[in-house]
Scaffold this motif. Structure first.
Motif, PDB file in Angstrom:
ATOM      1  N   LYS A  79       0.842  -1.207   0.000  1.00  0.00           N
ATOM      2  CA  LYS A  79       0.000   0.000   0.000  1.00  0.00           C
ATOM      3  C   LYS A  79       0.876   1.255   0.000  1.00  0.00           C
ATOM      4  O   LYS A  79       0.603   2.213  -0.719  1.00  0.00           O
ATOM      5  N   LEU A  80       1.948   1.237   0.777  1.00  0.00           N
ATOM      6  CA  LEU A  80       2.886   2.359   0.820  1.00  0.00           C
ATOM      7  C   LEU A  80       3.550   2.539  -0.536  1.00  0.00           C
ATOM      8  O   LEU A  80       3.612   3.651  -1.057  1.00  0.00           O
ATOM      9  N   ARG A  81       4.030   1.456  -1.128  1.00  0.00           N
ATOM     10  CA  ARG A  81       4.684   1.536  -2.448  1.00  0.00           C
ATOM     11  C   ARG A  81       3.730   2.073  -3.511  1.00  0.00           C
ATOM     12  O   ARG A  81       4.124   2.849  -4.376  1.00  0.00           O
ATOM     13  N   LYS A  82       2.476   1.651  -3.445  1.00  0.00           N
ATOM     14  CA  LYS A  82       1.487   2.117  -4.423  1.00  0.00           C
ATOM     15  C   LYS A  82       1.259   3.624  -4.270  1.00  0.00           C
ATOM     16  O   LYS A  82       1.149   4.345  -5.263  1.00  0.00           O
ATOM     17  N   ALA A  83       1.207   4.108  -3.030  1.00  0.00           N
ATOM     18  CA  ALA A  83       0.978   5.542  -2.793  1.00  0.00           C
ATOM     19  C   ALA A  83       2.143   6.388  -3.301  1.00  0.00           C
ATOM     20  O   ALA A  83       1.943   7.492  -3.797  1.00  0.00           O
ATOM     21  N   ILE A  84       3.334   5.851  -3.187  1.00  0.00           N
ATOM     22  CA  ILE A  84       4.526   6.595  -3.624  1.00  0.00           C
ATOM     23  C   ILE A  84       4.663   6.537  -5.138  1.00  0.00           C
ATOM     24  O   ILE A  84       5.094   7.489  -5.779  1.00  0.00           O
ATOM     25  N   GLY A  85       4.269   5.407  -5.708  1.00  0.00           N
ATOM     26  CA  GLY A  85       4.328   5.266  -7.155  1.00  0.00           C
ATOM     27  C   GLY A  85       5.757   5.282  -7.663  1.00  0.00           C
ATOM     28  O   GLY A  85       6.660   4.741  -7.046  1.00  0.00           O
ATOM     29  N   LYS A  86       5.975   5.947  -8.767  1.00  0.00           N
ATOM     30  CA  LYS A  86       7.285   5.983  -9.406  1.00  0.00           C
ATOM     31  C   LYS A  86       8.025   7.279  -9.104  1.00  0.00           C
ATOM     32  O   LYS A  86       8.845   7.728  -9.891  1.00  0.00           O
ATOM     33  N   ARG A  87       7.743   7.886  -7.971  1.00  0.00           N
ATOM     34  CA  ARG A  87       8.411   9.141  -7.615  1.00  0.00           C
ATOM     35  C   ARG A  87       9.897   8.898  -7.403  1.00  0.00           C
ATOM     36  O   ARG A  87      10.302   7.948  -6.750  1.00  0.00           O
ATOM     37  N   GLU A  88      10.683   9.772  -7.940  1.00  0.00           N
ATOM     38  CA  GLU A  88      12.130   9.725  -7.790  1.00  0.00           C
ATOM     39  C   GLU A  88      12.522  10.467  -6.511  1.00  0.00           C
ATOM     40  O   GLU A  88      11.782  11.335  -6.041  1.00  0.00           O
ATOM     41  N   PRO A  89      13.692  10.167  -5.939  1.00  0.00           N
ATOM     42  CA  PRO A  89      14.117  10.864  -4.714  1.00  0.00           C
ATOM     43  C   PRO A  89      14.082  12.386  -4.827  1.00  0.00           C
ATOM     44  O   PRO A  89      13.700  13.071  -3.887  1.00  0.00           O
ATOM     45  N   GLU A  90      14.452  12.907  -5.984  1.00  0.00           N
ATOM     46  CA  GLU A  90      14.455  14.369  -6.141  1.00  0.00           C
ATOM     47  C   GLU A  90      13.041  14.956  -6.204  1.00  0.00           C
ATOM     48  O   GLU A  90      12.863  16.169  -6.128  1.00  0.00           O
ATOM     49  N   ASP A  91      12.029  14.098  -6.322  1.00  0.00           N
ATOM     50  CA  ASP A  91      10.637  14.557  -6.341  1.00  0.00           C
ATOM     51  C   ASP A  91      10.082  14.845  -4.945  1.00  0.00           C
ATOM     52  O   ASP A  91       8.990  15.375  -4.818  1.00  0.00           O
ATOM     53  N   PHE A  92      10.842  14.460  -3.916  1.00  0.00           N
ATOM     54  CA  PHE A  92      10.377  14.657  -2.549  1.00  0.00           C
ATOM     55  C   PHE A  92      10.929  15.961  -1.996  1.00  0.00           C
ATOM     56  O   PHE A  92      12.137  16.158  -1.935  1.00  0.00           O
ATOM     57  N   GLU A  93      10.036  16.842  -1.594  1.00  0.00           N
ATOM     58  CA  GLU A  93      10.464  18.090  -0.974  1.00  0.00           C
ATOM     59  C   GLU A  93      10.972  17.832   0.440  1.00  0.00           C
ATOM     60  O   GLU A  93      11.901  18.472   0.908  1.00  0.00           O
ATOM     61  N   ASP A  94      10.373  16.880   1.131  1.00  0.00           N
ATOM     62  CA  ASP A  94      10.689  16.598   2.526  1.00  0.00           C
ATOM     63  C   ASP A  94      11.747  15.495   2.608  1.00  0.00           C
ATOM     64  O   ASP A  94      11.439  14.318   2.481  1.00  0.00           O
ATOM     65  N   SER A  95      12.992  15.884   2.839  1.00  0.00           N
ATOM     66  CA  SER A  95      14.072  14.895   2.875  1.00  0.00           C
ATOM     67  C   SER A  95      14.018  14.011   4.112  1.00  0.00           C
ATOM     68  O   SER A  95      14.566  12.913   4.109  1.00  0.00           O
ATOM     69  N   ALA A  96      13.349  14.447   5.176  1.00  0.00           N
ATOM     70  CA  ALA A  96      13.181  13.588   6.356  1.00  0.00           C
ATOM     71  C   ALA A  96      12.252  12.417   6.026  1.00  0.00           C
ATOM     72  O   ALA A  96      12.489  11.291   6.451  1.00  0.00           O
ATOM     73  N   ILE A  97      11.201  12.686   5.259  1.00  0.00           N
ATOM     74  CA  ILE A  97      10.303  11.611   4.806  1.00  0.00           C
ATOM     75  C   ILE A  97      11.076  10.670   3.888  1.00  0.00           C
ATOM     76  O   ILE A  97      10.980   9.449   3.999  1.00  0.00           O
ATOM     77  N   LEU A  98      11.860  11.229   2.997  1.00  0.00           N
ATOM     78  CA  LEU A  98      12.666  10.417   2.080  1.00  0.00           C
ATOM     79  C   LEU A  98      13.618   9.511   2.856  1.00  0.00           C
ATOM     80  O   LEU A  98      13.774   8.336   2.526  1.00  0.00           O
ATOM     81  N   ALA A  99      14.239  10.025   3.916  1.00  0.00           N
ATOM     82  CA  ALA A  99      15.149   9.218   4.741  1.00  0.00           C
ATOM     83  C   ALA A  99      14.401   8.050   5.383  1.00  0.00           C
ATOM     84  O   ALA A  99      14.924   6.927   5.430  1.00  0.00           O
ATOM     85  N   GLN A 100      13.188   8.298   5.856  1.00  0.00           N
ATOM     86  CA  GLN A 100      12.401   7.218   6.448  1.00  0.00           C
ATOM     87  C   GLN A 100      12.048   6.167   5.391  1.00  0.00           C
ATOM     88  O   GLN A 100      12.076   4.969   5.668  1.00  0.00           O
ATOM     89  N   LEU A 101      11.696   6.622   4.203  1.00  0.00           N
ATOM     90  CA  LEU A 101      11.370   5.687   3.129  1.00  0.00           C
ATOM     91  C   LEU A 101      12.570   4.836   2.747  1.00  0.00           C
ATOM     92  O   LEU A 101      12.436   3.642   2.485  1.00  0.00           O
ATOM     93  N   LYS A 102      13.756   5.441   2.726  1.00  0.00           N
ATOM     94  CA  LYS A 102      14.968   4.682   2.417  1.00  0.00           C
ATOM     95  C   LYS A 102      15.249   3.635   3.474  1.00  0.00           C
ATOM     96  O   LYS A 102      15.676   2.534   3.160  1.00  0.00           O
ATOM     97  N   ASN A 103      14.989   3.971   4.749  1.00  0.00           N
ATOM     98  CA  ASN A 103      15.176   2.994   5.833  1.00  0.00           C
ATOM     99  C   ASN A 103      14.246   1.819   5.689  1.00  0.00           C
ATOM    100  O   ASN A 103      14.609   0.690   6.009  1.00  0.00           O
ATOM    101  N   ILE A 104      13.024   2.076   5.222  1.00  0.00           N
ATOM    102  CA  ILE A 104      12.061   0.987   5.034  1.00  0.00           C
ATOM    103  C   ILE A 104      12.505   0.104   3.873  1.00  0.00           C
ATOM    104  O   ILE A 104      12.407  -1.104   3.933  1.00  0.00           O
ATOM    105  N   GLY A 105      13.054   0.718   2.835  1.00  0.00           N
ATOM    106  CA  GLY A 105      13.474  -0.023   1.646  1.00  0.00           C
ATOM    107  C   GLY A 105      14.681  -0.903   1.888  1.00  0.00           C
ATOM    108  O   GLY A 105      14.897  -1.878   1.177  1.00  0.00           O
ATOM    109  N   SER A 106      15.474  -0.592   2.914  1.00  0.00           N
ATOM    110  CA  SER A 106      16.693  -1.386   3.148  1.00  0.00           C
ATOM    111  C   SER A 106      16.471  -2.545   4.078  1.00  0.00           C
ATOM    112  O   SER A 106      15.474  -2.771   4.636  1.00  0.00           O
TER     113      SER A 106
END
Length: 189
Positions: free
Chosen positions: A162-189
């Motif tokens: 469900k999380l992956r579907k909501a994010i879709g094909k957004r690239e890292p540079e598409d995220f304004e909030d780098s703290a959210i991006l950091a959390q997403l990267k932690n989930i992906g690893s």
């Protein structure tokens, strides 16, 4: 724009007033560990958790900050607590820098994190708090909402999908909030 209903507000007359004892710490040029230690010493454990809860959302709004304070501090909400927190420069700037947000989120007590995210989920879903459809703001909101829901879930495979579907094909540079991006990267690893 965040607003509290009149019945949600804690009347100022109910706040306990105590004098200010310390000046806020200098937040510049401090290493990660020293910054967290200085903030804990300045705010104390409960108010530090309030600051950490405020770090979940990328911007600092007065009403949202007070509501999170009521969630975290409950009846311990005081003019002293508000004063200490609002004397930090981030609250005058309206934003905690991403690096510091990531550090503060790591210091969140799990129960406070879950409670604060649940409150933010409720606000993000509110009908009167919806950005224009197909806008960048809507994409950010959708990603943030999906992340908070995932982190508050049992984190099963279906929740991750469900999380992956909501994010879709957004690239890292598409995220304004780098703290959210950091959390997403932690989930992906």
């Amino acid at each position: 724009h965040w607003q509290m209903d009149q019945e949600q507000r804690l009347p100022v007359k109910d706040w306990v007033y105590e004098s200010y004892e310390f000046a806020p710490p200098d937040l510049k040029r401090k290493k990660d560990e020293a910054l967290i230690k200085a903030l804990k010493r300045y705010l104390g454990p409960a108010r530090f958790q309030w600051l950490c809860a405020c770090s979940l959302y990328p911007y600092l709004y007065y009403e949202l900050t007070l509501q999170l304070g009521q969630q975290v501090l409950g009846k311990k909400m005081s003019l002293e607590a508000v004063g200490h927190l609002f004397r930090l420069p981030w609250f005058r700037q309206g934003k905690i820098p991403a690096r510091e947000r990531i550090l503060l989120q790591a210091g969140l007590d799990p129960a406070v994190a879950r409670q604060s995210r649940a409150y933010l989920i409720e606000l993000l879903k509110a009908k009167d708090n919806q950005p224009p459809k197909d806008s960048f703001a809507k994409q950010e909101q959708r990603s943030t909402l999906a992340l908070y829901e995932y982190l508050n879930s049992n984190q099963q495979a279906a929740d991750l999908e469900k999380l992956r579907k909501a994010i879709g094909k957004r690239e890292p540079e598409d995220f304004e909030d780098s703290a959210i991006l950091a959390q997403l990267k932690n989930i992906g690893s």
